[in-house]
Motif scaffolding. Structure first.
Motif, mmCIF file in Angstrom:
data_model
loop_
_atom_site.group_PDB
_atom_site.id
_atom_site.type_symbol
_atom_site.label_atom_id
_atom_site.label_comp_id
_atom_site.label_asym_id
_atom_site.label_seq_id
_atom_site.Cartn_x
_atom_site.Cartn_y
_atom_site.Cartn_z
ATOM 1 N N ILE A 73 31.166 24.981 22.029
ATOM 2 C CA ILE A 73 31.199 24.051 23.158
ATOM 3 C C ILE A 73 30.485 24.667 24.371
ATOM 4 O O ILE A 73 29.714 24.003 25.068
ATOM 5 N N CYS A 74 30.737 25.967 24.605
ATOM 6 C CA CYS A 74 30.081 26.640 25.750
ATOM 7 C C CYS A 74 28.555 26.608 25.594
ATOM 8 O O CYS A 74 27.831 26.323 26.559
ATOM 9 N N ALA A 75 28.077 26.889 24.393
ATOM 10 C CA ALA A 75 26.631 26.893 24.143
ATOM 11 C C ALA A 75 26.055 25.501 24.372
ATOM 12 O O ALA A 75 25.016 25.332 25.026
ATOM 13 N N ASP A 76 26.755 24.504 23.859
ATOM 14 C CA ASP A 76 26.307 23.121 24.030
ATOM 15 C C ASP A 76 26.289 22.736 25.509
ATOM 16 O O ASP A 76 25.333 22.109 25.994
ATOM 17 N N PHE A 77 27.307 23.138 26.233
ATOM 18 C CA PHE A 77 27.423 22.748 27.641
ATOM 19 C C PHE A 77 26.338 23.409 28.496
ATOM 20 O O PHE A 77 25.773 22.776 29.394
ATOM 21 N N VAL A 78 26.029 24.663 28.204
ATOM 22 C CA VAL A 78 24.956 25.350 28.939
ATOM 23 C C VAL A 78 23.622 24.622 28.705
ATOM 24 O O VAL A 78 22.827 24.438 29.632
ATOM 25 N N GLY A 79 23.404 24.178 27.479
ATOM 26 C CA GLY A 79 22.195 23.402 27.184
ATOM 27 C C GLY A 79 22.163 22.109 27.980
ATOM 28 O O GLY A 79 21.113 21.704 28.500
ATOM 29 N N GLU A 80 23.301 21.468 28.104
ATOM 30 C CA GLU A 80 23.366 20.208 28.842
ATOM 31 C C GLU A 80 23.140 20.427 30.340
ATOM 32 O O GLU A 80 22.500 19.607 31.005
ATOM 33 N N ILE A 81 23.643 21.545 30.864
ATOM 34 C CA ILE A 81 23.417 21.847 32.291
ATOM 35 C C ILE A 81 21.920 22.049 32.550
ATOM 36 O O ILE A 81 21.357 21.489 33.498
ATOM 37 N N ALA A 82 21.274 22.827 31.693
ATOM 38 C CA ALA A 82 19.829 23.068 31.844
ATOM 39 C C ALA A 82 19.054 21.755 31.726
ATOM 40 O O ALA A 82 18.128 21.475 32.500
ATOM 41 N N ASN A 83 19.455 20.935 30.766
ATOM 42 C CA ASN A 83 18.798 19.641 30.556
ATOM 43 C C ASN A 83 18.973 18.730 31.768
ATOM 44 O O ASN A 83 18.018 18.074 32.215
ATOM 45 N N THR A 84 20.170 18.708 32.321
ATOM 46 C CA THR A 84 20.444 17.804 33.439
ATOM 47 C C THR A 84 19.687 18.233 34.699
ATOM 48 O O THR A 84 19.058 17.403 35.370
ATOM 49 N N ILE A 85 19.740 19.518 35.018
ATOM 50 C CA ILE A 85 19.029 19.984 36.218
ATOM 51 C C ILE A 85 17.519 19.768 36.061
ATOM 52 O O ILE A 85 16.843 19.314 36.986
ATOM 53 N N SER A 86 16.987 20.043 34.876
ATOM 54 C CA SER A 86 15.542 19.859 34.641
ATOM 55 C C SER A 86 15.156 18.379 34.673
ATOM 56 O O SER A 86 14.146 17.991 35.272
ATOM 57 N N GLY A 87 15.958 17.548 34.013
ATOM 58 C CA GLY A 87 15.664 16.118 33.975
ATOM 59 C C GLY A 87 15.755 15.484 35.347
ATOM 60 O O GLY A 87 14.936 14.635 35.717
ATOM 61 N N ASN A 88 16.755 15.897 36.122
ATOM 62 C CA ASN A 88 16.920 15.363 37.483
ATOM 63 C C ASN A 88 15.728 15.721 38.372
ATOM 64 O O ASN A 88 15.421 15.010 39.336
ATOM 65 N N ALA A 89 15.047 16.841 38.056
ATOM 66 C CA ALA A 89 13.895 17.265 38.863
ATOM 67 C C ALA A 89 12.764 16.229 38.827
ATOM 68 O O ALA A 89 11.900 16.218 39.708
ATOM 69 N N ARG A 90 12.795 15.350 37.831
ATOM 70 C CA ARG A 90 11.740 14.318 37.755
ATOM 71 C C ARG A 90 11.825 13.306 38.884
ATOM 72 O O ARG A 90 10.858 12.586 39.137
#
Lengths: 160, 118
Positions: free
Chosen positions: A82-99
């Motif tokens: 779950i921790c690994a998955d959540f870290v991936g989601e945090i990176a994805n969200t911050i990067s995606g929001n940058a658009r």
């Protein structure tokens, strides 16, 4: 990569934590990563960037911080999966929001997650890597931005 | 009512399922677009929540495939991609709503209520 680009990620990280947690994060001033800096923590996720810019966005955090964030998110399973998955989601969200600021030409990959304190992570040679420290409820995590403008991108044309 | 949650993050799938609750919906989930189509064909949900950036088959292509199969499916796209063009593209392809990550429980309930009211 411009100072304004870095601000996008500084503000994006602050926005992410304020959205999911009642306690805001303190997002520090970005600094240039030195070869000797050991910034990688227990769980890390890398997002590959292509399109108008090229490079990567890393988010890395210690286990206790990821578990605390997952609990706030309502998650009862605090396993490493779950921790690994959540870290991936945090990176994805911050990067995606940058658009929102960087536009649809800022293309992001799905996250690749690294478990354990990886010290041999490769950063692109042709772009500086900036470290953005993030403190939240006594925990410390790090966002690393390593981007270069593509020579024929609209951003470059607009800047010339 | 049947609802399919499509997202490559297990944490997000679980969070959406928790918030929506199983009392009102029969819920299934999928971790990418290819898996989503297989579950869709077997489960036949009325509502789908759909991520965009996923391995194998991305969410927008999956929206096309689902609406080709059953045009009356209600689709809520839930994505971190914050540019206006992405939201416009999702709606143009036939999704009824767009929710930006990170989202709160209240935002999710509001979007689903609007989706069902249409």
């Amino acid at each position: 990569m411009s100072e304004d680009d870095l601000k996008v990620f500084v503000h994006g990280a602050a926005r992410f934590f304020s959205k999911i947690s009642p306690t805001p994060a303190e997002v520090g001033t970005p600094f240039l990563r030195d070869e000797s800096d050991r910034v990688m923590s227990d769980f890390s996720a890398v997002i590959g960037i292509s399109g108008n810019q090229r490079g990567c966005v890393y988010y890395t955090a210690p286990r206790d911080m990821v578990q605390a964030l997952a609990e706030i998110f309502g998650e009862s399973d605090l396993s490493d999966d779950i921790c690994a998955d959540f870290v991936g989601e945090i990176a994805n969200t911050i990067s995606g929001n940058a658009r929102l600021e960087l536009g649809p030409g800022f293309l992001i990959s799905v996250p690749v997650v690294i478990r354990g304190r990886a010290e041999d992570v490769h950063f692109p040679d042709d772009a500086p890597a900036f470290v953005i420290p993030i403190s939240w409820t006594g925990h410390r995590s790090t966002l690393i931005i390593c981007l270069s403008d593509q020579p024929h991108s609209r951003r470059m044309a607009a800047a010339q | 009512m049947k609802l399919l949650i499509v997202d490559d993050s297990n944490v997000i799938r679980r969070a959406i399922a928790r918030e929506i609750g199983s009392s009102r919906y029969e819920i299934r989930s999928a971790g990418n677009g290819t898996e989503a189509l297989a579950v869709f064909d077997e489960f036949a949900p009325e509502i789908v929540t759909m991520d965009i950036t996923m391995p194998e088959l991305d969410g927008l292509s999956c929206v096309d495939a689902i609406l080709n199969r059953r045009p009356d499916t209600k689709i809520l796209v839930i994505s971190a991609l914050a540019d206006k063009a992405t939201a416009v593209e999702a709606i143009k392809r036939g999704a009824q709503g767009f929710l930006l990550k990170p989202f709160t429980a209240e935002m999710l309930h509001t979007e689903l209520a609007e989706l069902l009211a249409e």
